[in-house]
Scaffold this motif. Structure first.
Motif, PDB file in Angstrom:
ATOM      1  N   GLN A  40       0.841  -1.188   0.000  1.00 43.72           N
ATOM      2  CA  GLN A  40       0.000   0.000   0.000  1.00 43.72           C
ATOM      3  C   GLN A  40       0.880   1.243   0.000  1.00 43.72           C
ATOM      4  OE1 GLN A  40      -2.350  -0.703   3.586  1.00 43.72           O
ATOM      5  NE2 GLN A  40      -4.155  -1.156   2.346  1.00 43.72           N
ATOM      6  N   ALA A  41       0.432   2.266  -0.721  1.00 46.30           N
ATOM      7  CA  ALA A  41       1.083   3.580  -0.669  1.00 46.30           C
ATOM      8  C   ALA A  41       0.146   4.508   0.109  1.00 46.30           C
ATOM      9  CB  ALA A  41       1.317   4.107  -2.077  1.00 46.30           C
ATOM     10  N   ASN A  42       0.593   4.938   1.275  1.00 49.40           N
ATOM     11  CA  ASN A  42      -0.284   5.689   2.174  1.00 49.40           C
ATOM     12  C   ASN A  42       0.119   7.156   2.334  1.00 49.40           C
ATOM     13  OD1 ASN A  42      -1.613   3.210   2.702  1.00 49.40           O
ATOM     14  ND2 ASN A  42      -0.126   2.718   4.301  1.00 49.40           N
ATOM     15  N   GLY A  43       1.096   7.591   1.517  1.00 53.23           N
ATOM     16  CA  GLY A  43       1.635   8.936   1.686  1.00 53.23           C
ATOM     17  C   GLY A  43       0.698  10.060   1.299  1.00 53.23           C
ATOM     18  N   VAL A  44      -0.293   9.761   0.473  1.00 51.26           N
ATOM     19  CA  VAL A  44      -1.211  10.807   0.024  1.00 51.26           C
ATOM     20  C   VAL A  44      -1.980  11.407   1.199  1.00 51.26           C
ATOM     21  CG1 VAL A  44      -3.300  11.267  -1.329  1.00 51.26           C
ATOM     22  CG2 VAL A  44      -1.439   9.916  -2.311  1.00 51.26           C
ATOM     23  N   MET A  45      -2.292  10.583   2.186  1.00 50.99           N
ATOM     24  CA  MET A  45      -3.082  11.052   3.327  1.00 50.99           C
ATOM     25  C   MET A  45      -2.385  12.216   4.045  1.00 50.99           C
ATOM     26  SD  MET A  45      -5.715   9.071   3.230  1.00 50.99           S
ATOM     27  CE  MET A  45      -6.430   9.299   4.855  1.00 50.99           C
ATOM     28  N   VAL A  63      -2.617   8.190  -8.902  1.00 47.56           N
ATOM     29  CA  VAL A  63      -2.804   6.906  -9.607  1.00 47.56           C
ATOM     30  C   VAL A  63      -2.790   7.116 -11.121  1.00 47.56           C
ATOM     31  CG1 VAL A  63      -4.441   5.034 -10.056  1.00 47.56           C
ATOM     32  CG2 VAL A  63      -3.992   5.774  -7.706  1.00 47.56           C
ATOM     33  N   GLU A  64      -3.381   8.224 -11.567  1.00 44.92           N
ATOM     34  CA  GLU A  64      -3.384   8.514 -13.009  1.00 44.92           C
ATOM     35  C   GLU A  64      -1.972   8.701 -13.549  1.00 44.92           C
ATOM     36  OE1 GLU A  64      -5.864  11.926 -13.411  1.00 44.92           O
ATOM     37  OE2 GLU A  64      -7.755  10.788 -13.247  1.00 44.92           O
ATOM     38  N   GLN A  65      -1.054   9.183 -12.687  1.00 45.51           N
ATOM     39  CA  GLN A  65       0.331   9.412 -13.106  1.00 45.51           C
ATOM     40  C   GLN A  65       1.239   8.208 -12.837  1.00 45.51           C
ATOM     41  OE1 GLN A  65       1.262  12.139 -14.696  1.00 45.51           O
ATOM     42  NE2 GLN A  65      -0.729  13.163 -14.468  1.00 45.51           N
ATOM     43  N   LEU A  66       0.697   7.210 -12.128  1.00 47.68           N
ATOM     44  CA  LEU A  66       1.519   6.083 -11.660  1.00 47.68           C
ATOM     45  C   LEU A  66       1.705   5.036 -12.760  1.00 47.68           C
ATOM     46  CD1 LEU A  66       3.006   4.722  -9.314  1.00 47.68           C
ATOM     47  CD2 LEU A  66       0.810   3.786  -8.543  1.00 47.68           C
ATOM     48  N   ASP A  67       2.955   4.792 -13.105  1.00 45.72           N
ATOM     49  CA  ASP A  67       3.277   3.797 -14.128  1.00 45.72           C
ATOM     50  C   ASP A  67       3.939   2.580 -13.476  1.00 45.72           C
ATOM     51  OD1 ASP A  67       3.881   2.344 -16.355  1.00 45.72           O
ATOM     52  OD2 ASP A  67       5.487   3.677 -17.062  1.00 45.72           O
ATOM     53  N   LYS A  74      -2.597  -4.806 -10.844  1.00 42.15           N
ATOM     54  CA  LYS A  74      -3.748  -3.943 -10.539  1.00 42.15           C
ATOM     55  C   LYS A  74      -3.352  -2.911  -9.504  1.00 42.15           C
ATOM     56  CE  LYS A  74      -7.249  -5.689  -8.205  1.00 42.15           C
ATOM     57  NZ  LYS A  74      -8.493  -6.417  -7.853  1.00 42.15           N
ATOM     58  N   VAL A  75      -3.804  -1.681  -9.705  1.00 43.47           N
ATOM     59  CA  VAL A  75      -3.640  -0.599  -8.728  1.00 43.47           C
ATOM     60  C   VAL A  75      -5.025  -0.022  -8.467  1.00 43.47           C
ATOM     61  CG1 VAL A  75      -2.622   1.650  -8.245  1.00 43.47           C
ATOM     62  CG2 VAL A  75      -1.300  -0.049  -9.524  1.00 43.47           C
ATOM     63  N   GLU A  76      -5.393   0.097  -7.207  1.00 45.80           N
ATOM     64  CA  GLU A  76      -6.748   0.566  -6.905  1.00 45.80           C
ATOM     65  C   GLU A  76      -6.742   1.497  -5.706  1.00 45.80           C
ATOM     66  OE1 GLU A  76      -8.937  -2.978  -6.085  1.00 45.80           O
ATOM     67  OE2 GLU A  76      -7.729  -3.520  -4.333  1.00 45.80           O
ATOM     68  N   LEU A  77      -7.731   2.383  -5.682  1.00 46.67           N
ATOM     69  CA  LEU A  77      -7.910   3.282  -4.547  1.00 46.67           C
ATOM     70  C   LEU A  77      -8.766   2.608  -3.487  1.00 46.67           C
ATOM     71  CD1 LEU A  77      -8.634   6.750  -6.204  1.00 46.67           C
ATOM     72  CD2 LEU A  77      -6.568   6.020  -5.012  1.00 46.67           C
ATOM     73  N   ALA A  78      -8.465   2.930  -2.232  1.00 45.07           N
ATOM     74  CA  ALA A  78      -9.264   2.391  -1.129  1.00 45.07           C
ATOM     75  C   ALA A  78      -9.449   3.469  -0.075  1.00 45.07           C
ATOM     76  CB  ALA A  78      -8.582   1.173  -0.521  1.00 45.07           C
ATOM     77  N   GLY A  79     -10.645   3.490   0.522  1.00 48.88           N
ATOM     78  CA  GLY A  79     -10.903   4.432   1.599  1.00 48.88           C
ATOM     79  C   GLY A  79     -10.722   5.865   1.159  1.00 48.88           C
ATOM     80  N   PRO A  80     -10.233   6.717   2.050  1.00 45.38           N
ATOM     81  CA  PRO A  80     -10.149   8.154   1.733  1.00 45.38           C
ATOM     82  C   PRO A  80      -8.934   8.516   0.866  1.00 45.38           C
ATOM     83  CG  PRO A  80      -9.359   7.745   3.950  1.00 45.38           C
ATOM     84  CD  PRO A  80      -9.891   6.434   3.449  1.00 45.38           C
ATOM     85  N   GLY A  81      -8.038   7.552   0.596  1.00 42.87           N
ATOM     86  CA  GLY A  81      -6.882   7.918  -0.225  1.00 42.87           C
ATOM     87  C   GLY A  81      -5.738   6.930  -0.198  1.00 42.87           C
ATOM     88  N   ILE A  83      -3.648   3.738  -1.626  1.00 40.33           N
ATOM     89  CA  ILE A  83      -3.405   3.158  -2.947  1.00 40.33           C
ATOM     90  C   ILE A  83      -2.937   1.725  -2.760  1.00 40.33           C
ATOM     91  CG2 ILE A  83      -2.073   3.331  -5.079  1.00 40.33           C
ATOM     92  CD1 ILE A  83      -1.737   6.340  -4.475  1.00 40.33           C
ATOM     93  N   ASN A  84      -3.757   0.778  -3.198  1.00 39.10           N
ATOM     94  CA  ASN A  84      -3.426  -0.646  -3.068  1.00 39.10           C
ATOM     95  C   ASN A  84      -2.727  -1.130  -4.340  1.00 39.10           C
ATOM     96  OD1 ASN A  84      -4.688  -0.631  -0.592  1.00 39.10           O
ATOM     97  ND2 ASN A  84      -6.601  -1.491  -1.357  1.00 39.10           N
ATOM     98  N   ILE A  85      -1.636  -1.862  -4.152  1.00 39.47           N
ATOM     99  CA  ILE A  85      -0.838  -2.331  -5.278  1.00 39.47           C
ATOM    100  C   ILE A  85      -0.790  -3.858  -5.275  1.00 39.47           C
ATOM    101  CG2 ILE A  85       1.443  -2.298  -6.372  1.00 39.47           C
ATOM    102  CD1 ILE A  85       1.889   0.427  -4.921  1.00 39.47           C
ATOM    103  N   HIS A  86      -1.321  -4.470  -6.334  1.00 39.43           N
ATOM    104  CA  HIS A  86      -1.278  -5.922  -6.503  1.00 39.43           C
ATOM    105  C   HIS A  86      -0.138  -6.241  -7.468  1.00 39.43           C
ATOM    106  CE1 HIS A  86      -5.420  -6.587  -4.776  1.00 39.43           C
ATOM    107  NE2 HIS A  86      -5.499  -5.305  -5.110  1.00 39.43           N
ATOM    108  N   LEU A  87       0.891  -6.920  -7.002  1.00 39.36           N
ATOM    109  CA  LEU A  87       2.040  -7.216  -7.859  1.00 39.36           C
ATOM    110  C   LEU A  87       1.694  -8.277  -8.893  1.00 39.36           C
ATOM    111  CD1 LEU A  87       4.904  -7.247  -5.187  1.00 39.36           C
ATOM    112  CD2 LEU A  87       4.343  -5.428  -6.809  1.00 39.36           C
ATOM    113  N   ASP A  88       2.286  -8.121 -10.060  1.00 35.98           N
ATOM    114  CA  ASP A  88       2.058  -9.051 -11.164  1.00 35.98           C
ATOM    115  C   ASP A  88       2.831 -10.351 -10.924  1.00 35.98           C
ATOM    116  OD1 ASP A  88       1.067  -9.352 -14.059  1.00 35.98           O
ATOM    117  OD2 ASP A  88       3.186  -9.879 -14.184  1.00 35.98           O
ATOM    118  N   GLU A  89       2.149 -11.478 -11.045  1.00 30.92           N
ATOM    119  CA  GLU A  89       2.792 -12.772 -10.775  1.00 30.92           C
ATOM    120  C   GLU A  89       3.915 -13.071 -11.758  1.00 30.92           C
ATOM    121  OE1 GLU A  89       0.107 -16.014 -10.299  1.00 30.92           O
ATOM    122  OE2 GLU A  89      -0.980 -15.075  -8.631  1.00 30.92           O
ATOM    123  N   ALA A  90       3.755 -12.635 -12.995  1.00 29.17           N
ATOM    124  CA  ALA A  90       4.814 -12.857 -13.988  1.00 29.17           C
ATOM    125  C   ALA A  90       6.080 -12.091 -13.594  1.00 29.17           C
ATOM    126  CB  ALA A  90       4.337 -12.424 -15.373  1.00 29.17           C
TER     127      ALA A  90
END
Length: 586
Positions: A40-45, A63-67, A74-81, A83-90
């Motif tokens: 998780q990236a929690n720095g935005v809070m 997230v729009e700028q995150l490459d 998958k990258v998704e927003l959760a709660g008030p801000g 950022i959840n990061i799901h690592l690619d298995e490959a």
């Protein structure tokens, strides 16, 4: 590799692109639940609070700028801000296979990148008083310091060990006088000093009660400090034999300290007058009631009274303060340290804070040199009081370690009655000593902890025996498969298929991040936690993912055996950093 660092760099770049300041902390952390991603990236809070803006909107912009293409599935927003990061298995598979082909030797260790910013680190630890045998109070400094030293070296830093042994001071006059009388009575020094505790006790009784002995002892101190050859010879005999006692403990504990690492208090003796002269010349120290004192305004109490730091007694004698100031100058100057780390119990925290402030004012400790006093808590008995014998005496460290081996031997013999005497002796030593060390190292450094034989020697839970058993269990799998683990590094591809394999792969790839955290905060318990979690995940994998069953394809079998090998090597390397040995069979 350091996944956390990779993600931090990517998220930081996205934050800057979204208009946030360059120094914004991305606050990357492991996710507590798989459904919320791997990280998780929690720095935005925190950033949104400073900027007084909506955190959800700000996180959306980030997230729009995150490459993270090729890294995250998958990258998704959760709660008030968040950022959840799901690592690619490959991507994980590629990283894991690279780790599998690395070795735990050379500049690139398995699972750990080369350190491009290596430092010279001076580490002061163990530091027994040579007037007495090592006791349980020396355990924590010795093994915590040694674990941090090994971690630093593993990451590529140049480490200079400094065993600041207490080999100077007024008590040595008493000991020299007593030894002189023993030798005059035709005793051999080695025999007289065979039991250091008893020797010290005898000398102290004479000092307190025997007429004229105290005066002789004080005179011998003056002679010793003045360079008298006869006193210096007796002192050296005492030191040599005392050091031998300490070396025996270090060998039992499997710590890396050598005689050449000793830099005792006596080594600074010739510099102490110069230290005082410089403090006085720079008006840092002043004379007060005959003593030389530094009044430290930075540590004033609530009434505004400065902290008092005595650097020379009114009679001209020097103190630990003087020696430690000299040590600062020697380590930052002669040893060219980038960082100085000192391990002592928490009761000395005030002293070392005073030392740092005065040393920096005097220029003994330049601003670019890190100075880190790492205090630790006490080992406590079941009664919640400092660990003592039943009669209230101090427990010798050698006796504690011997008891650990005896208890481990009985436990192993009970589990394996057919074990040979030679195997029993070897395994009992590794298990017993490992149990004592892991029980201590796995606790938060600054906390007190309860010493408990039953808990530390258990084969269940976060203990050394559990981890040693996990390692030996993997070796038994290789034995059953009839293969040499080293062959699994050649042209073998590990494929992540099951969730348990992914969890194990992710944990393996967190080794570098864990060791860096240990080095930064001098907290070996983080590595202990990591190894326990790795072993637990392995046990889960072993139950869920068959390896040697007949209906398992050769590709899957080989892949899982290779995964076992990486786990095995990681456990062994991690335990080695802690100074704990493993064995192929238990």
């Amino acid at each position: 590799m350091n996944i956390k660092q990779i993600l931090a760099e990517k998220v930081s770049a996205a934050m800057v692109a979204a208009g946030l300041p360059e120094d914004t902390n991305p606050a990357i952390s492991l996710s507590n639940r798989p459904q919320f991603g791997d990280y998780q990236a929690n720095g935005v809070m925190g950033a949104a609070k400073k900027l007084k803006t909506n955190p959800r909107e700000l996180a959306t912009n980030v997230v729009e700028q995150l490459d993270l293409s090729g890294i995250a599935s998958k990258v998704e927003l959760a709660g008030p801000g968040f950022i959840n990061i799901h690592l690619d298995e490959a991507w994980l598979t590629v990283q894991l296979n690279q780790v599998a082909k690395d070795d735990f030797t050379g500049v690139t260790q398995r699972g750990v990148n080369a350190n491009d910013d290596a430092k010279t680190v001076v580490v002061d630890y163990s530091a027994p008083n040579l007037a007495k045998e090592m006791h349980v109070g020396h355990l924590r400094s010795t093994i915590i310091g040694d674990a941090v030293v090994r971690a630093l070296e593993f990451r590529g830093d140049k480490v200079i060990r400094q065993n600041h042994m207490g080999d100077w001071g007024t008590q040595f006059g008493m000991l020299i006088a007593h030894l002189s009388d023993k030798l005059a009575g035709n005793e051999v020094a080695e025999t007289a000093l065979a039991d250091l505790e008893n020797f010290y006790r005898e000398a102290k009784i004479r000092f307190d009660n025997e007429e004229g002995f105290a005066d002789r002892a004080r005179a011998d101190v003056v002679k010793l400090q003045s360079g008298d050859e006869a006193c210096a010879k007796l002192w050296q005999q005492f030191i040599d034999i005392s050091i031998t006692h300490s070396e025996e403990i270090y060998e039992k504990l499997n710590v890396s300290l050598k005689r050449s690492d000793i830099m005792g208090e006596s080594a600074y003796n010739d510099d102490l007058s110069t230290v005082i002269d410089e403090l006085m010349a720079k008006k840092i120290a002043v004379e007060d009631q005959g003593a030389k004192v530094v009044f430290i305004d930075e540590m004033a109490n609530k009434d505004g009274e400065p902290s008092v730091f005595i650097v020379q007694k009114s009679g001209g004698g020097f103190l630990y303060a003087t020696t430690d100031l000299s040590a600062c100058r020697y380590r930052s100057g002669k040893l060219a340290a980038d960082r100085i780390i000192i391990f002592t119990d928490a009761r000395q925290a005030l002293h070392f804070k005073q030392v740092e402030i005065v040393a920096r004012k005097a220029g003994f400790l330049p601003e670019n040199v890190g100075y880190q006093h790492c205090p630790f808590g006490m080992m406590m008995g079941d009664d919640g009081k400092p660990f003592k014998t039943r009669t209230g005496g101090t427990i010798k460290l050698a006796e504690l370690l011997d008891e650990a081996v005896v208890r481990a031997s009985a436990l192993i013999k009970e589990k394996n009655p057919e074990i040979s005497d030679d195997d029993l002796a070897l395994i009992s030593k590794k298990v017993g000593i490992g149990a004592v060390k892991f029980a201590d190292l796995s606790k938060n450094r600054t906390s007190d902890y309860i010493f408990n034989w039953k808990t530390m020697l258990s084969f269940e839970g976060a203990t050394a025996p559990y981890l040693q058993y996990a390692y030996s269990r993997i070796q038994s799998i290789f034995s059953k498969a009839g293969i040499k683990p080293s062959t699994l590094k050649n042209d073998v591809t590990i494929n992540i298929i099951e969730p348990q394999e992914k969890a194990l792969a992710l944990k393996i790839l967190q080794l570098e991040d864990t060791i860096d955290a240990v080095i930064s905060e001098c907290t070996p318990n983080l590595l202990c936690n990591y190894l326990y979690e790795l072993a637990s995940l392995y046990m889960t994998f072993y139950e869920a993912c068959p390896i040697l069953k007949e209906d398992i394809s050769d590709d899957v079998k080989t892949s899982r055996l290779a995964l076992c090998q990486v786990v095995s090597d990681t456990l062994k390397q991690g335990l080695d950093i802690l100074g704990i040995e493993v064995m192929d069979r238990m």
